[in-house]
Enzyme design. Structure first.
Site, mmCIF file in Angstrom:
data_model
loop_
_atom_site.group_PDB
_atom_site.id
_atom_site.type_symbol
_atom_site.label_atom_id
_atom_site.label_comp_id
_atom_site.label_asym_id
_atom_site.label_seq_id
_atom_site.Cartn_x
_atom_site.Cartn_y
_atom_site.Cartn_z
ATOM 1 N N ASP A 311 62.971 -37.838 49.038
ATOM 2 C CA ASP A 311 64.274 -38.509 49.145
ATOM 3 C C ASP A 311 64.135 -40.032 49.230
ATOM 4 O OD1 ASP A 311 65.533 -36.065 49.034
ATOM 5 O OD2 ASP A 311 65.689 -35.843 51.205
ATOM 6 N N ARG A 342 68.163 -38.877 39.561
ATOM 7 C CA ARG A 342 67.768 -40.143 40.192
ATOM 8 C C ARG A 342 66.745 -40.925 39.370
ATOM 9 N NH1 ARG A 342 67.603 -37.955 46.429
ATOM 10 N NH2 ARG A 342 69.866 -38.079 46.752
HETATM 11 C C1 S3P Z 1 65.844 -30.806 52.145
HETATM 12 C C2 S3P Z 1 64.862 -30.580 51.223
HETATM 13 C C3 S3P Z 1 64.669 -31.379 50.004
HETATM 14 C C4 S3P Z 1 65.392 -32.713 50.119
HETATM 15 C C5 S3P Z 1 66.793 -32.556 50.611
HETATM 16 C C6 S3P Z 1 66.793 -31.924 52.001
HETATM 17 C C7 S3P Z 1 65.947 -29.925 53.322
HETATM 18 O O1 S3P Z 1 65.194 -30.678 48.893
HETATM 19 O O2 S3P Z 1 65.389 -33.375 48.873
HETATM 20 O O3 S3P Z 1 67.449 -33.807 50.682
HETATM 21 O O4 S3P Z 1 66.679 -30.260 54.275
HETATM 22 O O5 S3P Z 1 65.298 -28.870 53.314
HETATM 23 P P1 S3P Z 1 64.319 -29.572 48.091
HETATM 24 O O6 S3P Z 1 64.107 -28.419 48.987
HETATM 25 O O7 S3P Z 1 65.182 -29.230 46.911
HETATM 26 O O8 S3P Z 1 63.061 -30.276 47.695
#
Ligand code: S3P
Length: 430
Positions: A311, A342
């Protein structure tokens, strides 16, 4: 740019705290709950499933009166998840365990994001799930009828904490032991919180095993540390704006999230962690981060590091523009399926500001290359409806020469409604 900031609670941890508190048959007091639209979506959904949640917005506290693993009500009408991907995927895991039908609807951006990665393992466990299928992918809305789950052994193909968490939550409802193997380690908030709520969970390297459970036991209260993903904007701002010095208090330092700190240190950032605690009330590490202005140099981010700063890549791209030399971000294709693409949003915006940025495909992998020039020029840019693109461009605009206009910034509320107020409190405009 000088001062001290306290940040809202970590969004990822808050989602899990609300969900597990709802599934334990007791009252849990949550402190430092972030009031962003994603976490409010999780609260709204569990209220619709019959869970009483008292939210005090002034004190950022919530009391969740949990109904136990088997106490949720079948919802009347569809569950509207807005654009919160974490709510959607984790909820699928919970609903996979419920013997009732539910229909999950999403907002415009989440409706375009892939769900098969979470749906596939839950189907293998026995949940009946129908989604909107286009070519080989599946998207919201989703119909799910759960219950009667079997444990599985599952190797996750794409590193994703959301997918892992959906399977772990469903695993609580399965007969036997569910085992997950991750391709690369991702944030382990769900594992930590499941342990805190006394689930039978074991981790060994990249594998995690969870046993079917009869109940979860609430710790009674838990504190949600500040969001490191929100802190990242201040860490980079302080690094690239001359004369800056910022102390960011009580930041979550989960090992699966500290990639941004490691990366900035490698770039030569003057960044120090103070008062670090290995465990808070929420079973998460936390500390203060002191950042001072410094001369950054280019960096190579390897594919394996990506999950630990997924992120934070947009704001790291901004940092790379102000660094000396070349930066390479390897294997960042997952950025294409976030709130917006992004790679595209940052490429278009930063190129408009004069950055030398390009995408190179090699061996089925997408890499971003930035030739740092230590300067950006003002331009009119857009958030592309994405909160992290918006906040990254605000910081880019502050450090750039001239006045930058960022269009469509209300999306910032998705993770950090007070972002601009906090930034202004650092006397930046005085
Ligand atoms: C998150 C996991 C990530 C991240 C998202 C929050 C989480 O996504 O990018 O902002 O809280 O488990 P992904 O599981 O798709 O990588």
């Amino acid at each position: 740019m000088r001062g001290k900031v306290f940040l809202p609670g970590d969004k990822s941890i808050a989602h899990r705290a609300i969900i597990l508190s709802a599934l334990a048959k007791a009252k849990t007091n949550l402190k430092n709950i972030p009031l962003n639209t994603d976490c409010l979506a999780t609260i709204a959904v569990f209220r619709k499933l019959g869970v009483k949640i008292k939210l005090n917005k002034a004190s950022c506290r919530a009391t969740v009166s949990g109904r136990g693993l088997f106490g949720l009500n079948a919802p009347k009408g569809a569950l509207y998840i807005k654009d919160s991907g974490t709510t959607f995927r984790l909820l699928l895991g919970v609903l996979a365990g419920q013997d009732f039908k539910a229909r999950l609807m999403a907002g415009p951006s989440l409706s375009r994001r892939p769900m098969l990665r979470a749906i596939k393992p839950l189907r293998l466990m026995g949940a009946a799930i129908k989604a909107r299928a286009i070519k080989k992918e599946e998207y919201p809305p989703v119909m799910i009828h759960g219950g009667n789950l079997n444990a599985i052994n599952y190797k996750i193909p794409v590193p994703s904490a959301q997918v892992k968490s959906a399977i772990l939550l469903a695993g609580l409802y399965a007969k036997g032991k569910t085992k997950i193997i991750e391709p690369l380690k991702t944030r382990d908030h769900t594992e930590r919180m499941l342990k805190l709520f006394k689930a039978n969970l074991k981790t060994q390297g990249k594998s995690i095993t969870v046993s079917g459970a009869k109940k979860l036991i609430s710790p009674g209260a838990l504190y949600i540390p500040g969001d490191i993903s929100s802190a990242a904007f201040f860490m980079v701002a302080a690094s690239i704006i001359p004369g800056a010095k910022i102390l960011i208090k009580n930041v979550s330092l989960n090992p699966g999230r500290v990639g941004i700190i490691k990366a900035l240190k490698r770039m030569g950032a003057a960044l120090k962690i103070e008062n670090s605690k290995l465990k808070t009330q929420g079973n998460e590490p936390m500390g203060d981060i002191l950042v001072k202005s410094s001369c950054l140099r280019g960096i190579k981010i390897g594919r394996k590091e990506v999950p630990s700063l997924i992120d934070e890549l947009p704001i790291l791209m901004v940092a790379a523009c102000f660094a000396k030399g070349k930066s390479i971000f390897a294997g960042v294709g997952e950025l294409r399926v976030k709130e917006t693409d992004r790679i595209k949003s940052m490429l278009v915006n930063l190129a408009k500001m004069g950055a030398k940025i390009r995408v190179v495909k090699s061996g089925g992998q997408e890499n971003i290359i930035i030739q740092g020039a230590k300067v950006l020029y003002s331009a009119r840019v857009s958030s592309f409806g994405d909160h992290r693109t918006a906040m990254s461009m605000v910081i880019a605009g502050l450090a750039a020469r001239g006045k930058t206009r960022i269009d469509d910034i209300s999306c910032i509320n998705k993770s950090f409604p007070g972002f601009l107020t906090t930034l202004k409190s650092l006397n930046i405009y005085k």
